[in-house]
Design an enzyme around this catalytic site. Structure first.
Site, PDB file in Angstrom:
ATOM      1  N   GLY A 173       0.767  -1.243   0.000  1.00  0.00           N
ATOM      2  CA  GLY A 173       0.000   0.000   0.000  1.00  0.00           C
ATOM      3  C   GLY A 173       0.800   1.297   0.000  1.00  0.00           C
ATOM      4  O   GLY A 173       1.696   1.497  -0.827  1.00  0.00           O
ATOM      5  N   VAL A 208       6.707  -3.812  14.396  1.00  0.00           N
ATOM      6  CA  VAL A 208       6.879  -2.567  15.172  1.00  0.00           C
ATOM      7  C   VAL A 208       6.317  -2.684  16.595  1.00  0.00           C
ATOM      8  O   VAL A 208       6.628  -1.862  17.457  1.00  0.00           O
ATOM      9  CB  VAL A 208       6.262  -1.320  14.484  1.00  0.00           C
ATOM     10  CG1 VAL A 208       6.997  -0.961  13.209  1.00  0.00           C
ATOM     11  CG2 VAL A 208       4.772  -1.463  14.248  1.00  0.00           C
ATOM     12  N   TYR A 259      -9.988   2.677  16.195  1.00  0.00           N
ATOM     13  CA  TYR A 259      -9.082   3.053  15.093  1.00  0.00           C
ATOM     14  C   TYR A 259      -8.991   4.575  15.013  1.00  0.00           C
ATOM     15  O   TYR A 259      -7.894   5.137  14.901  1.00  0.00           O
ATOM     16  CB  TYR A 259      -9.562   2.462  13.762  1.00  0.00           C
ATOM     17  CG  TYR A 259      -8.695   2.931  12.604  1.00  0.00           C
ATOM     18  CD1 TYR A 259      -7.362   2.521  12.504  1.00  0.00           C
ATOM     19  CD2 TYR A 259      -9.190   3.796  11.633  1.00  0.00           C
ATOM     20  CE1 TYR A 259      -6.548   2.977  11.463  1.00  0.00           C
ATOM     21  CE2 TYR A 259      -8.387   4.245  10.589  1.00  0.00           C
ATOM     22  CZ  TYR A 259      -7.069   3.839  10.506  1.00  0.00           C
ATOM     23  OH  TYR A 259      -6.247   4.291   9.494  1.00  0.00           O
ATOM     24  N   PRO A 261      -4.584  10.820   5.190  1.00  0.00           N
ATOM     25  CA  PRO A 261      -5.335  10.416   4.000  1.00  0.00           C
ATOM     26  C   PRO A 261      -6.788  10.078   4.328  1.00  0.00           C
ATOM     27  O   PRO A 261      -7.123   9.678   5.449  1.00  0.00           O
ATOM     28  CB  PRO A 261      -4.604   9.142   3.538  1.00  0.00           C
ATOM     29  CG  PRO A 261      -3.332   9.065   4.327  1.00  0.00           C
ATOM     30  CD  PRO A 261      -3.616   9.782   5.607  1.00  0.00           C
TER      31      PRO A 261
HETATM   32  P1  NDP Z   1      -1.869  -1.830   3.880  1.00  0.00           P
HETATM   33  O1  NDP Z   1      -2.582  -2.859   4.647  1.00  0.00           O
HETATM   34  O2  NDP Z   1      -1.769  -1.970   2.419  1.00  0.00           O
HETATM   35  O3  NDP Z   1      -0.392  -1.633   4.481  1.00  0.00           O
HETATM   36  C1  NDP Z   1      -0.155  -1.612   5.860  1.00  0.00           C
HETATM   37  C2  NDP Z   1       1.323  -1.847   6.093  1.00  0.00           C
HETATM   38  O4  NDP Z   1       1.582  -1.791   7.503  1.00  0.00           O
HETATM   39  C3  NDP Z   1       1.742  -3.227   5.623  1.00  0.00           C
HETATM   40  O5  NDP Z   1       3.041  -3.164   5.055  1.00  0.00           O
HETATM   41  C4  NDP Z   1       1.753  -4.020   6.906  1.00  0.00           C
HETATM   42  O6  NDP Z   1       2.591  -5.128   6.894  1.00  0.00           O
HETATM   43  C5  NDP Z   1       2.284  -2.962   7.857  1.00  0.00           C
HETATM   44  N1  NDP Z   1       2.087  -3.351   9.247  1.00  0.00           N
HETATM   45  C6  NDP Z   1       0.917  -3.593   9.892  1.00  0.00           C
HETATM   46  N2  NDP Z   1       1.146  -3.985  11.135  1.00  0.00           N
HETATM   47  C7  NDP Z   1       2.502  -4.002  11.286  1.00  0.00           C
HETATM   48  C8  NDP Z   1       3.364  -4.329  12.355  1.00  0.00           C
HETATM   49  N3  NDP Z   1       2.889  -4.716  13.538  1.00  0.00           N
HETATM   50  N4  NDP Z   1       4.711  -4.225  12.173  1.00  0.00           N
HETATM   51  C9  NDP Z   1       5.199  -3.846  10.980  1.00  0.00           C
HETATM   52  N5  NDP Z   1       4.426  -3.531   9.926  1.00  0.00           N
HETATM   53  C10 NDP Z   1       3.099  -3.610  10.091  1.00  0.00           C
HETATM   54  O7  NDP Z   1      -2.601  -0.463   4.260  1.00  0.00           O
HETATM   55  P2  NDP Z   1      -2.235   1.067   3.929  1.00  0.00           P
HETATM   56  O8  NDP Z   1      -1.083   1.164   3.052  1.00  0.00           O
HETATM   57  O9  NDP Z   1      -3.495   1.694   3.519  1.00  0.00           O
HETATM   58  O10 NDP Z   1      -1.889   1.578   5.393  1.00  0.00           O
HETATM   59  C11 NDP Z   1      -0.707   2.297   5.697  1.00  0.00           C
HETATM   60  C12 NDP Z   1      -1.017   3.356   6.727  1.00  0.00           C
HETATM   61  O11 NDP Z   1      -1.931   4.292   6.171  1.00  0.00           O
HETATM   62  C13 NDP Z   1      -1.679   2.829   8.007  1.00  0.00           C
HETATM   63  O12 NDP Z   1      -1.087   3.495   9.114  1.00  0.00           O
HETATM   64  C14 NDP Z   1      -3.134   3.239   7.850  1.00  0.00           C
HETATM   65  O13 NDP Z   1      -3.762   3.422   9.087  1.00  0.00           O
HETATM   66  C15 NDP Z   1      -2.968   4.544   7.106  1.00  0.00           C
HETATM   67  N6  NDP Z   1      -4.139   5.019   6.385  1.00  0.00           N
HETATM   68  C16 NDP Z   1      -4.723   4.252   5.409  1.00  0.00           C
HETATM   69  C17 NDP Z   1      -5.823   4.732   4.735  1.00  0.00           C
HETATM   70  C18 NDP Z   1      -6.558   3.928   3.711  1.00  0.00           C
HETATM   71  O14 NDP Z   1      -7.712   4.272   3.396  1.00  0.00           O
HETATM   72  N7  NDP Z   1      -5.967   2.900   3.148  1.00  0.00           N
HETATM   73  C19 NDP Z   1      -6.339   6.077   5.012  1.00  0.00           C
HETATM   74  C20 NDP Z   1      -5.667   6.773   6.059  1.00  0.00           C
HETATM   75  C21 NDP Z   1      -4.581   6.265   6.690  1.00  0.00           C
HETATM   76  P3  NDP Z   1       2.012  -6.632   6.859  1.00  0.00           P
HETATM   77  O15 NDP Z   1       1.770  -6.898   5.415  1.00  0.00           O
HETATM   78  O16 NDP Z   1       3.103  -7.431   7.489  1.00  0.00           O
HETATM   79  O17 NDP Z   1       0.734  -6.635   7.665  1.00  0.00           O
HETATM   80  C1  8X3 Z   2      -8.295   5.102   6.794  1.00  0.00           C
HETATM   81  C2  8X3 Z   2      -9.378   5.944   6.272  1.00  0.00           C
HETATM   82  O1  8X3 Z   2     -11.795   6.592   6.574  1.00  0.00           O
HETATM   83  O2  8X3 Z   2     -11.301   4.239   6.302  1.00  0.00           O
HETATM   84  O3  8X3 Z   2      -7.662   5.696   7.875  1.00  0.00           O
HETATM   85  O4  8X3 Z   2     -10.769   5.350   8.342  1.00  0.00           O
HETATM   86  S1  8X3 Z   2     -10.877   5.496   6.912  1.00  0.00           S
END
Ligand code: NDP
Ligand code: 8X3
Length: 252
Positions: A13, A60, A152, A182
């Site tokens: 992501g 983490v 969350y 985002p």
């Molecule tokens: P993805 O699920 O695609 O990516 C999440 C990433 O975080 C993965 O690489 C995952 O690794 C890693 N991760 C989760 N838990 C751990 C852990 N304990 N230790 C190390 N790595 C970990 O989601 P996104 O790319 O969307 O999410 C990235 C960030 O963006 C998050 O903080 C999310 O809250 C935030 N976000 C996302 C939004 C959305 O709509 N998608 C909107 C707003 C914010 P693994 O594959 O090992 O689980």
């Molecule tokens: C991810 C965006 O709106 O799904 O943080 O919570 S939302």
């Protein structure tokens, strides 16, 4: 000399997209994550394109592993210019009074405590060098709670407050702090949130063109490349037709 960016959760992501954007912009990459195979694959791909990469395989939430991983960074990679605290997740969308204890712990341990651990381990070096930038991935979810978002949303509100606190504590230095918040981004996020129910995950993005990981990576890179005297404190990035965490206009 090329700058060094460390990205947590680089295996999917937004984190993976940040790796690509920062590589294209000439940064050296320290990619971290739990998925060793994916880290190896990314290292191969980026290295074959001429980007210098090292990988650190840890969770983490595991503070001792995080400490050991950061301590293992070779000397020539230790001067990290940019930390992107991206690793994070949502689990479940139940009303708070029906929430799952284990899901709550995982979100709090990852999104808040994991981010704090990485900050505590890497920022002292930035302070010593009077140089650096922490980019924390918050969320529109941290602006206001939405139905079922409860814990969350609270973790992402915490990311905003922790970033604000860090910015205050670093004001005497040249180290910058940015929160990127985002809205709807189509990644693996919803598949994780719904514990692998991919049909339910797909429905989150029905009737609207969501943001992509690349859109968010563009914003992170913009903040990273601002002139020395410019600190982008916060950026809220929504999909067009999304007004906030709750109001989304979907075409039928
Ligand atoms: P993805 O699920 O695609 O990516 C999440 C990433 O975080 C993965 O690489 C995952 O690794 C890693 N991760 C989760 N838990 C751990 C852990 N304990 N230790 C190390 N790595 C970990 O989601 P996104 O790319 O969307 O999410 C990235 C960030 O963006 C998050 O903080 C999310 O809250 C935030 N976000 C996302 C939004 C959305 O709509 N998608 C909107 C707003 C914010 P693994 O594959 O090992 O689980
Ligand atoms: C991810 C965006 O709106 O799904 O943080 O919570 S939302």
């Amino acid at each position: 000399m090329n700058k060094i960016v460390l990205i947590t959760g680089a295996t999917s992501g937004i984190g993976e997209a940040c790796a690509s954007k920062f590589a294209q912009a000439g940064y050296k990459l320290i990619l971290t994550g739990r998925n060793a195979d994916k880290l190896a694959q990314l290292q191969h791909v980026f290295t074959s394109k001429g980007t210098s990469v090292i990988t650190l395989n840890f969770d983490v939430r595991d503070r001792d592993s995080a400490k050991a991983a950061i301590a293992s960074i070779p000397d020539e990679w230790k001067n990290i210019d940019i930390l992107i605290n991206n690793a994070g997740l949502a689990l479940g969308l139940e009303p708070e009074y029906q929430g799952d204890f284990s899901d709550w712990d995982t979100m709090i341990d990852t999104n808040i405590k994991g981010l704090l651990t990485m900050t505590r381990l890497i920022v002292p070096g930035m302070v010593e060098r009077d140089k650096g930038h922490v980019i924390n991935i918050g969320s529109v979810a941290g602006e206001a709670a939405y139905a079922g978002g409860n814990v969350y949303c609270a973790t992402k509100a915490a990311v905003k407050t922790i970033s604000d606190g860090l910015r205050i504590d670093l004001a005497h230095t040249a180290v910058k702090v940015t929160t990127v918040k985002p809205g709807l981004v189509e990644t693996n996020f919803s598949n994780t949130r719904f514990h692998g129910d991919n049909e339910r995950a797909d429905n989150v993005y029905k009737g609207i063109t969501p943001l992509t990981g690349e859109d968010i990576a563009d914003v992170a890179l913009y903040a990273a490349q601002a002139p020395a005297h410019v600190q982008i404190a916060e950026i809220l990035v929504l999909a067009t037709h999304q007004a906030n965490g709750s109001i989304i206009y979907r075409q039928k």
